[in-house]
Design a protein around this motif. Structure first.
Motif, short mmCIF file in Angstrom:
data_model
loop_
_atom_site.label_atom_id
_atom_site.label_comp_id
_atom_site.label_asym_id
_atom_site.label_seq_id
_atom_site.Cartn_x
_atom_site.Cartn_y
_atom_site.Cartn_z
N THR A 1 0.71 -1.27 -0.35
CA THR A 1 0.17 0.15 -0.02
C THR A 1 0.73 1.50 -0.61
N MET A 2 1.12 1.67 -0.95
CA MET A 2 1.44 3.55 -0.84
C MET A 2 0.48 4.54 -1.17
N TYR A 3 0.73 5.92 -0.19
CA TYR A 3 0.16 7.10 -0.03
C TYR A 3 0.59 8.54 -0.57
N TRP A 4 -0.32 9.44 -0.77
CA TRP A 4 0.54 10.65 -1.00
C TRP A 4 -0.39 11.33 -0.03
N TYR A 5 0.38 12.39 0.87
CA TYR A 5 -0.05 13.15 1.62
C TYR A 5 1.00 14.55 0.95
N LYS A 6 -0.05 15.63 1.54
CA LYS A 6 0.36 17.28 1.39
C LYS A 6 0.68 17.58 2.58
N GLN A 7 1.69 18.62 2.64
CA GLN A 7 1.46 19.51 3.80
C GLN A 7 1.54 20.69 3.58
N ASP A 8 0.68 21.51 3.88
CA ASP A 8 0.45 22.69 3.46
C ASP A 8 0.84 23.80 4.69
N SER A 9 0.85 25.22 4.18
CA SER A 9 1.57 25.81 4.87
C SER A 9 1.03 26.00 6.08
N LYS A 10 0.06 25.15 6.91
CA LYS A 10 -0.18 25.60 8.33
C LYS A 10 0.41 23.98 9.08
N LYS A 11 1.59 23.54 8.25
CA LYS A 11 1.79 22.37 8.58
C LYS A 11 1.44 21.05 8.21
N PHE A 12 -0.40 20.87 8.56
CA PHE A 12 -1.27 19.91 8.46
C PHE A 12 -0.46 19.14 7.20
N LEU A 13 -0.61 17.73 7.96
CA LEU A 13 -0.58 16.60 6.64
C LEU A 13 -1.92 16.01 6.48
N LYS A 14 -2.15 16.19 5.93
CA LYS A 14 -3.09 15.76 4.48
C LYS A 14 -3.20 14.45 3.32
N ILE A 15 -3.91 13.43 3.90
CA ILE A 15 -4.07 12.01 3.25
C ILE A 15 -4.60 13.14 1.67
N MET A 16 -4.04 12.17 0.43
CA MET A 16 -4.80 12.33 -0.88
C MET A 16 -4.97 11.24 -1.37
N PHE A 17 -4.33 10.54 -1.57
CA PHE A 17 -4.19 9.47 -2.24
C PHE A 17 -3.75 8.13 -1.53
N SER A 18 -4.10 7.52 -1.12
CA SER A 18 -3.98 5.29 -1.38
C SER A 18 -4.43 4.19 -2.20
N TYR A 19 -2.90 3.39 -2.75
CA TYR A 19 -3.33 2.19 -3.21
C TYR A 19 -2.63 1.51 -2.59
N ASN A 20 -3.84 -0.12 -2.77
CA ASN A 20 -2.73 -1.03 -2.41
C ASN A 20 -3.08 -1.95 -3.68
N ASN A 21 -1.73 -2.45 -4.31
CA ASN A 21 -1.53 -3.68 -5.20
C ASN A 21 -2.37 -2.40 -6.41
N LYS A 22 -2.02 -1.63 -6.84
CA LYS A 22 -2.44 -0.75 -7.85
C LYS A 22 -3.14 -0.70 -7.72
N GLU A 23 -4.49 -0.57 -6.77
CA GLU A 23 -5.56 0.09 -6.78
C GLU A 23 -6.06 0.60 -5.67
#
Lengths: 113, 113
Positions: A31-53
């Motif tokens: 499983t892989m993920y993309w997170y965004k950390q904005d100027s307010k320093k919050f880490l927020k999940i954007m996407f997640s893939y499990n076995n290419k899905e």
């Protein structure tokens, strides 16, 4: 022997351009993920893939398109970049079993001029 | 709507003393909690976690305490070392799934020699 590596580390570009960030993990995670950390320093999940899905797709503009060619890679393509896209983007991976921690890359700092 | 809150932005302690980092959450469905440490220009590094079936988990100098009734967890570092100086993030997920982590804003710990 970097576990989760993402490239590039820094990305400076003009508004309206299209850019991609690449991520690779050698931990054998499914499983892989993309997170965004904005100027307010919050880490927020954007996407997640499990076995290419795709398994998680948060409220993200459709200018952002993740692509997973295999379970060890998850790339993020961003079209028509806007000023508000300036942030640090982190890739992460984990094994999709009960209560397994996520492991993060060092981030890509995206700056839009 | 911050579901995970780290209300103190920073903490400064002397080397050898105890560091206590606090975290509150609002979502009663959270059942898995993690602490991450982050150095500048690096990604978050997993430190320690706790499941909601426990109230304490210990790993070397690091202990996490969970108070479900108060929706509060804390990280104790004893003894604190200068190398512990970093930003610490509290994170939580719901229903046993580690995929969707919700992060707090982070707290900067400074350990003075």
């Amino acid at each position: 022997d970097t576990a989760v590596s993402q490239t590039p580390k820094y990305l400076v570009t003009q508004m309206g351009n299209d850019k991609s960030i690449k991520c690779e993990q050698n931990l054998g995670h499914d499983t892989m993920y993309w997170y965004k950390q904005d100027s307010k320093k919050f880490l927020k999940i954007m996407f997640s893939y499990n076995n290419k899905e795709l398994i998680i797709n948060e409220t993200v503009p459709n200018r952002f398109s993740p692509k997973s060619p295999d379970k060890a890679h998850l790339n993020l393509h961003i079209n028509s970049l806007e000023l508000g896209d300036s942030a640090v983007y982190f890739c992460a991976s984990s094994q999709r079993h009960f209560n397994q921690p996520q492991h993060f890359g060092d981030g890509t700092r995206l700056s839009i001029l | 709507d911050q579901q995970v809150k780290q209300n103190s932005p920073s903490l400064s302690v002397q080397e050898g003393r105890i560091s206590i980092l606090n975290c509150d959450y609002t979502n009663s469905m959270f059942d898995y909690f993690l602490w991450y440490k982050k150095y500048p220009a690096e990604g978050p590094t997993f430190l320690i976690s706790i499941s909601s079936i426990k109230d304490k988990n210990e790993d070397g100098r690091f202990t996490v305490f969970l108070n479900k009734s108060a929706k509060h967890l804390s990280l104790h570092i004893v003894p604190s070392q200068p190398g512990d100086s970093a930003v610490y993030f509290c994170a939580a997920s719901a229903q046993g799934g580690s995929e969707k982590l919700v992060f707090g804003k982070g707290m900067k710990l400074t350990v003075n020699p």
